[in-house]
Design an enzyme around this catalytic site. Sequence first.
Site, PDB file in Angstrom:
ATOM      1  N   GLY A 106       9.857   1.874 -23.380  1.00  0.00           N
ATOM      2  CA  GLY A 106       8.557   1.227 -23.278  1.00  0.00           C
ATOM      3  C   GLY A 106       8.343   0.090 -24.258  1.00  0.00           C
ATOM      4  O   GLY A 106       7.412  -0.689 -24.096  1.00  0.00           O
ATOM      5  N   CYS A 108       1.031   3.988   9.145  1.00  0.00           N
ATOM      6  CA  CYS A 108       1.749   2.764   9.512  1.00  0.00           C
ATOM      7  C   CYS A 108       1.671   2.562  11.025  1.00  0.00           C
ATOM      8  O   CYS A 108       1.926   3.492  11.788  1.00  0.00           O
ATOM      9  CB  CYS A 108       3.208   2.858   9.063  1.00  0.00           C
ATOM     10  SG  CYS A 108       4.222   1.500   9.654  1.00  0.00           S
ATOM     11  N   CYS A 138       5.580   2.871  12.321  1.00  0.00           N
ATOM     12  CA  CYS A 138       6.377   4.100  12.219  1.00  0.00           C
ATOM     13  C   CYS A 138       5.522   5.331  11.989  1.00  0.00           C
ATOM     14  O   CYS A 138       6.054   6.427  11.835  1.00  0.00           O
ATOM     15  CB  CYS A 138       7.422   3.967  11.111  1.00  0.00           C
ATOM     16  SG  CYS A 138       6.749   4.174   9.453  1.00  0.00           S
ATOM     17  N   CYS A 191       4.233  -0.456   6.860  1.00  0.00           N
ATOM     18  CA  CYS A 191       4.898  -0.085   5.611  1.00  0.00           C
ATOM     19  C   CYS A 191       5.309  -1.348   4.869  1.00  0.00           C
ATOM     20  O   CYS A 191       5.894  -2.260   5.460  1.00  0.00           O
ATOM     21  CB  CYS A 191       6.170   0.712   5.891  1.00  0.00           C
ATOM     22  SG  CYS A 191       5.910   2.350   6.538  1.00  0.00           S
ATOM     23  N   CYS A 217      10.497   1.947   6.730  1.00  0.00           N
ATOM     24  CA  CYS A 217       9.889   1.840   8.056  1.00  0.00           C
ATOM     25  C   CYS A 217      10.993   1.829   9.134  1.00  0.00           C
ATOM     26  O   CYS A 217      10.897   2.526  10.136  1.00  0.00           O
ATOM     27  CB  CYS A 217       9.050   0.566   8.130  1.00  0.00           C
ATOM     28  SG  CYS A 217       7.845   0.549   9.451  1.00  0.00           S
TER      29      CYS A 217
END
Lengths: 193, 292
Positions: B31, B240, B243, B265, B271
Site C-alpha cells: 500500500g 446483463c 448474457c 457486462c 460476458c
Amino acid sequence: MTPVVQADALSGGFADPPVQAARAFRAILSAMARPGTICDVAGAAPPAPLSVGAGVAILVLADGTTPVHLAPSHDTAAVRDWITFHTGAPLVGAGQAVFALGTWPALAPVDRFAIGTAEYPDRSATLIVEMPALSAQGARLTGPGIRETAQLSLPEVAAFAANRALFPLGFDVILTAGDRLAGLPRSTVVEAA
Amino acid sequence: MTSEVYNFAYLDELTKRMIRRAILKGVAVPGYQVPFASREMPMPYGWGTGGVQVTAACLMPEDVLKVIDQGADDTTNAVSIRKFFVRTAGVATTEATDQASVIQTRHRIPETPLTEDQILVFQVPIPEPLRFLEPRETETRRMHALEDYGLMHVKLYEDIARHGEIATSYAYPVRVEGRYVMDPSPIPRFDNPKMSDCPAIQLFGAGREQRIYALPPWTQVVSLDFEDHPFTASKADHACDLCAAEDSYLDEVITDDRGGRMFVCSDTDYCRSRREAGHLGRLGAPYEEAAP
C-alpha cells in the site's frame, strides 16, 4: 601498480540477460510476495563462496546506483571483482548499503543496516543471506502474502521479530541456498514454531 | 513476431532493474507508494505508461498476456498495449482471464476469480488517495508517515451529509493491512472487495506520477466506511441484457434518442464465456462462433 582482475571475474554472468533476468526476477518476486515459498533460480555462475541464488539476485537487482556491502564471510577478492565487473555496484560499509550480502552470523549486528525513514520506508536495505540449506520448516510466518501460516528455516527468530516491530520501516531479506531462494519482507510476522 | 530492434520487453535492463527494485519494496510495504524514475514511453500519459512499465519489468517470454480497458479486451487502449508487447516481447496473448499469467488492466478487476499463478497490473492515473484533499506532496507524505487519515474520513462524512450516503463510486479509498490508505485506481467500488485476500499478486503503476505500489497475495484490504454507514459494493440494479448475468458489473449503453438503453457486462470475456455456455439475456441473440 593496477590490481589485476582475475579472468574468472569476467565469466559467470547471464548468457542472455534480458530473458534470464526476467525469469529470475519473477522467481524473486514470487518469493518476496509469498514468504515461505522457496523458488529455484538459474543463470549465474559466481565464484565461491557466493551461491547461484545470491549471484542471480545480485545480477537481477544490483547496478551502479545500488551500493553493496559484503559481510566478512563474502568479502573476498574474487567476489569483489565479480560483482564489480558484472554490476558496477560500489562496495560500501553496512550503513550505506542498498544490498548486503553474507551469512547470517557475518551480517550481525543487523541494526547497522538502513531501515528507511517514516516518509520513505522504501529507502531500506535488502539483505541477501546465504544459508547452508532452506526448507519449509522452522519459524512460523504470518502476514501479507501468506494465506494462513507458512514455515521457513530462518537462522533465528528474535532479529526478524524485532525488524517486524519497526514496520513500515525495516530491512527486507532474500535467503539463498545453492540455486534456491526465499523471501522475508519486513511485513512478515515471525514466531518460534 | 518480435521486433529485433527492441530489447526484450522494450525497456533497457538498467530501467527494468530500477523498476524491479521498486516493485519488491512495494511488495514489502503493501500500500505504500514507492517513487520510481518513470520513463517516457511510446504512448501518451494517461494511456497506461505506468502499467506498461510494470508489465515490461515483469514479463517473461513464457507469459500469456491479457490487457483490458474498462473490462473490455477489444478497445483501443487494450489492443494497442497488447500489440506493443507482442511486438517487443513476443509473448502470447489471450482474452480469456483464466488463460492469462499477466493481466494489465485499466479500471477493472476481471469477474472471473484470479488465481495464485497470475499477476494483475493496474494502470493508475493519480496514485495519491489524499491528493484532491491536500495538493502538497510534502504534506500527504507526512500524513502517510503519521497515519493521519482524518481528512479522508471527513471527506466521506461530507459525502454522507450531502448525499445521504458515501457517493464515491470509483477510486474508493482502501486501507491496506490496517496501515496505508491506498487508491485502488479508478476501479468501480463494486471491484473493491475483490482486492482483499486475492490469490494473485496485484501491482500498481502510475507513470506520470512516478509511483509503484503493490498488494501481495492474501493481503487484507478494507474499504473505508463508518459503522452506521457500512461500505457497499454497488452496481446497476439490472441483469446483463446479453448474457443475463446478475453478479457482474454493468455498463449502461444508450441505444437511441428516445430513452432506449441496455445494460451489458463491462467484462467482455466474462460476458462472452457466459453466452458461449448458453446464457441468454433480454436482448441477446444465441451465441455463434465468430467467422475466422
